[in-house]
Scaffold this motif. Sequence first.
Motif, PDB file in Angstrom:
ATOM      1  N   ARG A  36      43.172  49.025  49.371  1.00 58.43           N
ATOM      2  CA  ARG A  36      43.393  48.212  48.187  1.00 58.43           C
ATOM      3  C   ARG A  36      42.142  48.250  47.331  1.00 58.43           C
ATOM      4  O   ARG A  36      41.021  48.217  47.835  1.00 58.43           O
ATOM      5  CB  ARG A  36      43.692  46.783  48.629  1.00 58.43           C
ATOM      6  CG  ARG A  36      44.046  45.792  47.587  1.00 58.43           C
ATOM      7  CD  ARG A  36      45.513  45.685  47.191  1.00 58.43           C
ATOM      8  NE  ARG A  36      46.517  45.893  48.191  1.00 58.43           N
ATOM      9  CZ  ARG A  36      47.080  44.956  48.942  1.00 58.43           C
ATOM     10  NH1 ARG A  36      46.681  43.712  48.862  1.00 58.43           N
ATOM     11  NH2 ARG A  36      48.024  45.258  49.792  1.00 58.43           N
ATOM     12  N   ASP A  38      40.406  46.290  43.952  1.00 51.43           N
ATOM     13  CA  ASP A  38      40.481  45.120  43.074  1.00 51.43           C
ATOM     14  C   ASP A  38      39.966  45.533  41.702  1.00 51.43           C
ATOM     15  O   ASP A  38      38.765  45.704  41.511  1.00 51.43           O
ATOM     16  CB  ASP A  38      39.634  43.983  43.643  1.00 51.43           C
ATOM     17  CG  ASP A  38      39.703  42.718  42.797  1.00 51.43           C
ATOM     18  OD1 ASP A  38      40.513  42.676  41.852  1.00 51.43           O
ATOM     19  OD2 ASP A  38      38.953  41.771  43.092  1.00 51.43           O
ATOM     20  N   GLY A  44      37.541  39.635  39.461  1.00 46.61           N
ATOM     21  CA  GLY A  44      38.265  39.895  40.700  1.00 46.61           C
ATOM     22  C   GLY A  44      37.741  39.034  41.839  1.00 46.61           C
ATOM     23  O   GLY A  44      36.736  38.337  41.724  1.00 46.61           O
ATOM     24  N   ALA A  46      37.077  39.810  45.767  1.00 42.33           N
ATOM     25  CA  ALA A  46      37.087  40.764  46.882  1.00 42.33           C
ATOM     26  C   ALA A  46      37.491  40.095  48.190  1.00 42.33           C
ATOM     27  O   ALA A  46      38.206  40.692  49.002  1.00 42.33           O
ATOM     28  CB  ALA A  46      35.715  41.428  47.019  1.00 42.33           C
ATOM     29  N   MET A  49      41.182  39.719  48.243  1.00 39.21           N
ATOM     30  CA  MET A  49      41.788  41.035  48.428  1.00 39.21           C
ATOM     31  C   MET A  49      41.778  41.415  49.914  1.00 39.21           C
ATOM     32  O   MET A  49      42.796  41.866  50.455  1.00 39.21           O
ATOM     33  CB  MET A  49      41.031  42.088  47.610  1.00 39.21           C
ATOM     34  CG  MET A  49      41.503  43.507  47.844  1.00 39.21           C
ATOM     35  SD  MET A  49      40.538  44.744  46.955  1.00 39.21           S
ATOM     36  CE  MET A  49      38.898  44.495  47.611  1.00 39.21           C
TER      37      MET A  49
END
Length: 164
Positions: A36, A38, A44, A46, A49
């Motif tokens: 994945r 971000d 964002g 992390a 995520m």
Amino acid sequence: MKPLVLTFLACCSLILAGCANPGVVQISPDTYFISRTDKGGIFGNASKMKAEVIHEANEFAAKQGKVAIPLSTQETPMAIGQFASFDYQFRVVDKDDPEAKRTALVPRADIVVEKTEKIAADVKTKEEKAPDLYTELTKLDDLRKKGIITDAEFEAAKKKLLEK
């Protein structure tokens, strides 16, 4: 005008579909991988995520009535010109599998520091014994009898051995 807008929206959806998360990817019969990125930049998250990736892996295993066992992770932090990313490799095993009880990742070093320097050490490979006096005198006498050393050399070497 309407066909132009519809064409634009169709193109945008195709582009976004190409950027979509590929989901769970099987890399062997019981091993899977999720990656994945971000793309939120400074906006964002992390950590979120990573949590979502691990949650996705656990849900994937649970749908099969199994457990996800982490094998490795690789993360890249966000930097200028680089989005944060997280790769997660895991195995799917039965709940009764002995590996299901040991679910911790083996820690690995992020940085390896190598230090090279010369050191002095007194290393002895064999235990040093004091020479056996009888054996040494016998060897000297044998050398004298074979004519390899003279009587004077024999006496000098014998005196030296006896003084030790």
